[in-house]
Design an enzyme around this catalytic site. Structure first.
Site, short mmCIF file in Angstrom:
data_model
loop_
_atom_site.label_atom_id
_atom_site.label_comp_id
_atom_site.label_asym_id
_atom_site.label_seq_id
_atom_site.Cartn_x
_atom_site.Cartn_y
_atom_site.Cartn_z
N CYS A 1 9.92 6.10 34.02
CA CYS A 1 10.09 7.39 35.11
C CYS A 1 9.01 7.30 36.04
CB CYS A 1 9.32 8.68 33.97
SG CYS A 1 10.73 9.34 33.27
N CYS B 1 0.90 -1.18 0.11
CA CYS B 1 0.11 -0.06 0.01
C CYS B 1 0.72 1.36 -0.03
CB CYS B 1 -0.98 0.12 1.05
SG CYS B 1 -2.17 -1.29 1.30
N CYS C 1 -3.17 -1.43 10.78
CA CYS C 1 -2.83 -1.84 9.52
C CYS C 1 -2.73 -3.46 9.61
CB CYS C 1 -1.47 -1.21 9.06
SG CYS C 1 -1.84 0.39 8.21
N CYS D 1 5.96 14.56 36.26
CA CYS D 1 6.93 14.95 35.19
C CYS D 1 7.39 16.24 35.32
CB CYS D 1 6.14 14.69 33.83
SG CYS D 1 5.12 13.37 33.53
#
Lengths: 286, 164
Positions: free
Chosen positions: A247, A104, A138, A202
């Site tokens: 983390c 494809c 896919c 974070c």
């Protein structure tokens, strides 16, 4: 492959000699140009929603000169071996009908706009999808594979590294509005949540303390434009969500699973904080 | 509080021969009394801290204080972090009660601090079983034991010079 490896070894030796001749304190060239032909934007003005950063900086700008230089030439970048493996897989039959990715998509270069725009809202599935989820879609829905690549499998990491490598130099530009907004906001909330027994978000490390040292680690802004990253300490390509997992583990926290809706949301949000940097993967990090 | 103080006194009287009483006398994390400035005046154990053990706790393993703080007195330990302030001269800037309060739960002294709470058992958001990334089984112990907190505080109280 043997040839590539031999050149890589040669290049490393030459680099080492050059470094020794020049001395260890040589001023770092702050421009990353891969293979002498792909300029990478490693610093850019922060988007409004990440204004606390002022300037957004690729993790590359935080690394030592030796590590930086490994990424400047594909012969020196060990992550490119994963890219080569994925390039072969791209052209190999996978599906029940004998399809390959190339059936494809012609060649990986035709997908150069993918990496910088993911995670991305998928209308058909009504959810934000990462590149990994798109590959799996896919494989299962178009190629008839019963068992797609595992989310964090080597095959998948290599494939994402391939899709990143053909997009190097293109801007990170993920959409945060419209149908993706709720997921983005979920990611933003996670970014500022103090997880684990150490109660670290974070932002504690990567917004408030980037450029500082936490023991031997030079804290970066935690940008993810350069994933997958070849981590020298792991001697392997590492996916972005596996890094998220590490983390949160290091906060003495219970992690989320790689591929979980939570980490997809966090990936969208963190990716958006790098809108304006270049796609850089596969990168080399320590 | 009065109850555990009494037991602590008892433990001191009987000394280490009465080990169970010593353990019993510890103030549990949820029972630590902070004043309005975040200070903790009373020893958590009634047993004086050991500065040598405290120095060992500054390194990787339990306390890992130098992951974020610099301590010139421990200059043999490489790669000291610079997230938090240097601890050189800490004893000149802070009282023992203040230091104990900061080590136990610094958020009572500095509300927005990044510093973890070392003698605290939550509630936490997604606490893990140490550094495994997995959920804990059963109740979480505090990061440091009560005596370890006393040892760290005792060590910090030796840092009297700006450049140790």
């Amino acid at each position: 492959m043997t040839k590539t490896l031999r050149y890589a070894g040669l290049a490393v030796s030459v680099l080492a000699l050059t470094a020794m001749a020049a001395g260890a304190q040589e001023v770092v060239d702050d421009q990353l140009v891969v293979n002498g032909e792909i300029p990478i934007v490693t610093e850019a003005p922060a988007p409004d929603y990440a204004s606390a950063l002022g300037t957004i900086r690729s993790g590359w700008t935080f690394r030592s000169e030796d590590t930086q230089m490994m990424q400047a030439d594909d012969f020196d970048n060990p992550g490119m071996l994963g890219v080569e493996a994925a390039r072969a897989a791209f052209n190999s039959e996978m599906g029940t009908g004998g399809e390959s990715c190339a059936s494809c998509h012609d060649d990986p270069e035709s997908l150069s706009t993918v990496r910088g725009t993911y995670p991305k809202w998928d209308e058909e599935h009504g959810t934000v999808q990462t590149v990994e989820m798109q590959v799996q879609e896919c494989q299962t829905e178009r190629m008839g594979m019963e068992e797609p690549y595992g989310y964090n499998s080597t095959d998948m990491i290599n494939m994402v590294a391939l899709l990143s490598s053909v997009a190097r130099g293109t801007p990170v530009n993920v959409a945060i509005d419209g149908p993706a907004e709720a997921t983005w906001k979920q990611g933003e909330e996670m970014y500022y949540t103090r997880y684990g027994q150490l109660e670290l978000s974070c932002a504690n490390c990567h917004e408030d303390n980037y450029d500082n040292m936490i023991r031997a680690d030079h804290l970066s802004q935690g940008q993810i434009n350069a994933f997958p990253a070849y981590r020298l300490k792991d001697a392997a390509l590492v996916s972005v969500q596996n890094r998220f997992r590490g983390c949160i583990r290091d906060t003495m926290g219970e992690t989320f699973a790689v591929g979980s809706p939570e980490f997809v949301a966090l990936e969208l949000y963190v990716a958006s904080r790098g809108n304006g940097l270049s796609v850089e993967g596969p990168s080399v990090r320590n | 509080m009065r109850h555990s103080t009494g037991l602590a006194a008892l433990a001191i009287v009987f000394g280490t021969t009465f080990a169970t009483a010593t353990a019993f006398a510890e103030t549990a994390p949820k029972d630590v009394a902070f004043d309005e400035y975040g200070e903790v005046a009373e020893s958590l154990t009634g047993t004086a801290g050991d500065p040598e053990s405290g120095a060992a706790l500054m390194d990787r393993g339990k306390g890992n204080c130098i992951a974020c703080h610099q301590v010139s007195d421990l200059s043999e330990l490489p790669f000291q972090g610079d997230i938090g302030p240097s601890l050189d001269g800490a004893a000149g800037r802070w009282s023992e009660a203040q230091l104990r309060g900061i080590v136990v739960n610094a958020k009572n002294t500095f509300p927005d601090t990044m510093m973890p709470s070392f003698y605290h058992t939550g509630p936490y958001i997604r606490p893990g079983d140490g550094f495994t990334g997995k959920a804990p089984e059963g109740e979480l112990p505090p990061i440091l034991t009560a005596q370890a907190v006393e040892d760290v505080v005792a060590y910090l109280m030796t840092l009297t010079d700006e450049q140790n």
